[in-house]
Design a protein around this motif. Sequence first.
Motif, short mmCIF file in Angstrom:
data_model
loop_
_atom_site.label_atom_id
_atom_site.label_comp_id
_atom_site.label_asym_id
_atom_site.label_seq_id
_atom_site.Cartn_x
_atom_site.Cartn_y
_atom_site.Cartn_z
N ILE A 62 0.78 -1.30 -0.05
CA ILE A 62 -0.10 -0.10 -0.08
C ILE A 62 0.82 1.30 0.02
CG2 ILE A 62 -1.82 1.20 1.27
CD1 ILE A 62 -3.05 -1.38 2.36
N SER A 63 1.92 1.26 0.83
CA SER A 63 2.82 2.39 0.75
C SER A 63 3.61 2.65 -0.61
CB SER A 63 3.94 2.11 1.89
OG SER A 63 4.89 3.07 1.63
N TRP A 64 3.76 1.44 -1.26
CA TRP A 64 4.49 1.43 -2.41
C TRP A 64 3.50 2.00 -3.50
CZ3 TRP A 64 2.94 -0.76 -7.22
CH2 TRP A 64 3.79 -0.43 -8.10
N ALA A 65 2.33 1.62 -3.62
CA ALA A 65 1.42 2.31 -4.39
C ALA A 65 1.28 3.58 -4.16
CB ALA A 65 0.18 1.30 -4.35
N ILE A 66 1.01 4.11 -3.21
CA ILE A 66 0.71 5.45 -2.73
C ILE A 66 2.11 6.47 -3.12
CG2 ILE A 66 0.40 7.46 -0.91
CD1 ILE A 66 -1.25 5.01 0.55
N LYS A 67 3.14 5.92 -2.71
CA LYS A 67 4.35 6.53 -3.03
C LYS A 67 4.76 6.59 -4.57
CE LYS A 67 6.41 6.25 1.47
NZ LYS A 67 7.39 5.46 2.54
N THR A 68 4.44 5.50 -5.17
CA THR A 68 4.52 5.49 -6.58
C THR A 68 3.73 6.51 -7.32
OG1 THR A 68 5.43 3.24 -6.62
CG2 THR A 68 4.78 3.93 -8.75
N LEU A 69 2.63 6.41 -7.15
CA LEU A 69 1.51 7.45 -7.83
C LEU A 69 2.20 8.93 -7.40
CD1 LEU A 69 -0.84 8.31 -9.17
CD2 LEU A 69 -2.08 7.68 -7.01
N TYR A 70 2.58 9.03 -6.26
CA TYR A 70 2.91 10.43 -5.71
C TYR A 70 4.12 10.90 -6.30
CZ TYR A 70 3.72 14.37 -2.36
OH TYR A 70 3.63 15.73 -2.06
N SER A 71 4.99 9.98 -6.47
CA SER A 71 6.25 10.19 -7.41
C SER A 71 5.87 10.38 -9.03
CB SER A 71 7.50 9.00 -7.35
OG SER A 71 7.78 8.82 -5.69
N ILE A 72 5.12 9.92 -9.51
CA ILE A 72 4.78 10.02 -10.84
C ILE A 72 4.43 11.56 -10.85
CG2 ILE A 72 3.14 9.61 -12.66
CD1 ILE A 72 3.19 6.73 -11.59
N LEU A 73 3.36 12.09 -10.02
CA LEU A 73 2.76 13.16 -10.03
C LEU A 73 3.64 14.44 -9.76
CD1 LEU A 73 -0.55 12.50 -8.54
CD2 LEU A 73 -0.02 12.63 -10.85
N THR A 74 4.62 14.15 -8.92
CA THR A 74 5.43 15.21 -8.07
C THR A 74 6.86 14.91 -8.05
OG1 THR A 74 5.51 14.38 -5.83
CG2 THR A 74 3.37 15.53 -6.43
N ASP A 75 7.46 13.87 -8.56
CA ASP A 75 8.80 13.40 -8.62
C ASP A 75 9.37 13.39 -7.00
OD1 ASP A 75 10.98 12.48 -9.87
OD2 ASP A 75 11.95 14.67 -10.35
N TRP A 76 8.22 12.97 -6.27
CA TRP A 76 8.85 12.69 -4.86
C TRP A 76 9.82 11.84 -4.64
CZ3 TRP A 76 8.61 8.12 -2.16
CH2 TRP A 76 9.12 8.24 -0.81
N LYS A 77 9.97 10.74 -5.09
CA LYS A 77 11.09 9.82 -4.79
C LYS A 77 12.65 10.54 -5.19
CE LYS A 77 13.00 5.17 -5.76
NZ LYS A 77 12.79 3.84 -6.33
N GLU A 78 12.71 11.27 -6.06
CA GLU A 78 13.95 12.11 -6.64
C GLU A 78 14.10 13.01 -5.35
OE1 GLU A 78 16.10 10.80 -8.88
OE2 GLU A 78 15.03 9.94 -10.51
N ARG A 79 13.12 13.85 -5.28
CA ARG A 79 13.30 14.88 -4.37
C ARG A 79 13.60 14.38 -2.93
NH1 ARG A 79 9.20 17.29 -3.17
NH2 ARG A 79 7.43 15.97 -4.11
N SER A 80 13.10 13.25 -2.42
CA SER A 80 13.33 12.84 -1.12
C SER A 80 14.75 12.42 -1.09
CB SER A 80 12.25 11.70 -0.84
OG SER A 80 12.45 11.12 0.24
#
Length: 382
Positions: A62-80
């Motif tokens: 569930i965490s993976w799905a939410i964070k993946t979607l958030y990353s697609i929309l906002t580039d969260w993973k790279e920024r984090s």
Amino acid sequence: MNILILADAYTRPSFAPRLRYLCDYLVEQRHTIEVYTEKWNTIPFEHDYPIHELNFYHLGPISWAIKTLYSILTDWKERSFARRILWRTRKQKFDLVFCTTFSTFPLGAALRVARSKRLPLHVDIRDVEEQAPGHAYVNHPQWYLRPFASLYSHIMRKRRDAVLRAADSITTVSPWHVDFLRRYNPNVHLIYNGFDPAVYYPQDITTDTFRIDYIGRLYDFQNIDYILRAIKDLHSQIPEMQVTFYTNGSVYERLAYSHISTHGFIPLNAVGDAIRRSSILLVFSNPETNGVMTTKFYEALGCEKPVLCTPSDKGILADTIQFTNAGLASSDMKEIKAFILDKYAEWKHQGFTRQAVSNKDQFNRYIQAQEFENLLRHITGL
């Protein structure tokens, strides 16, 4: 030089051999390096430099799905990733940011870190999505996520291309990749993948069976139909033939054939001996791919073991196999079966096979690491 390295995850079965060898070489040459990567598989190799593994998906699917979607929309993973690295290295000085990836992550983080620290950025691209048909590198095994592959691919490529344009220099693994990447940045250099000469060296080992082996991850776009047909046709002529795939369990259904054995990945420290015990090492390709130069080809070359590449990619891999006399790249069933029978006769005569390769020093990782070092010195002016 003091080099900050950002890398994609160290994953099974090979654990980033290009990066591993380069890091070992740089440390031997008394450079200082520090690696930041995503936490994935347990790292099984010894290293004399710090590797910092940062976790992103530790709370489950569930965490993976939410964070993946958030990353697609906002580039969260790279920024984090960038934010965490900048905080951890806030008191450190570096001469260069070096980023290596098989896809896109952590390119965005590397550019953010380099700009924040006002450092040159070197990017090492090992694969690009466009080299394989469809969305082979972004398709998720869960069917309900596959419709989003095109959108995900479009967004990731756009972000990747922006970093490539901004990088101070780029290295990549084949002439096709050089030509492809120069549309984004003219400062692209070719440094092939290769073999570690301390691990992948020739040694004649006699075996009781004629071993045809595949070692490594098998992707959907790799065509295994030719070798399955050849095995079926030749099985009665080669009673000692043993065909084994040491690969990912997700493809075992494709290999459900009575004359094939399947096993999981071979431990990293046992791969060299496994290749030396092989009579033929299989490499699978696809004529629709571009510039795909599998590491196992180079490792077989180092061990001087016959390579059977089927079907032929009709491109750089086939040309390199011919250039090095490493074996055969073919989509012709008569040629494939003739090659297997020829190597069987050699094995029958002496209990092992040995390929009379040529020009293999060009693919020695020590020489390639020197090329990297010279390039990085030029970028930093050190």
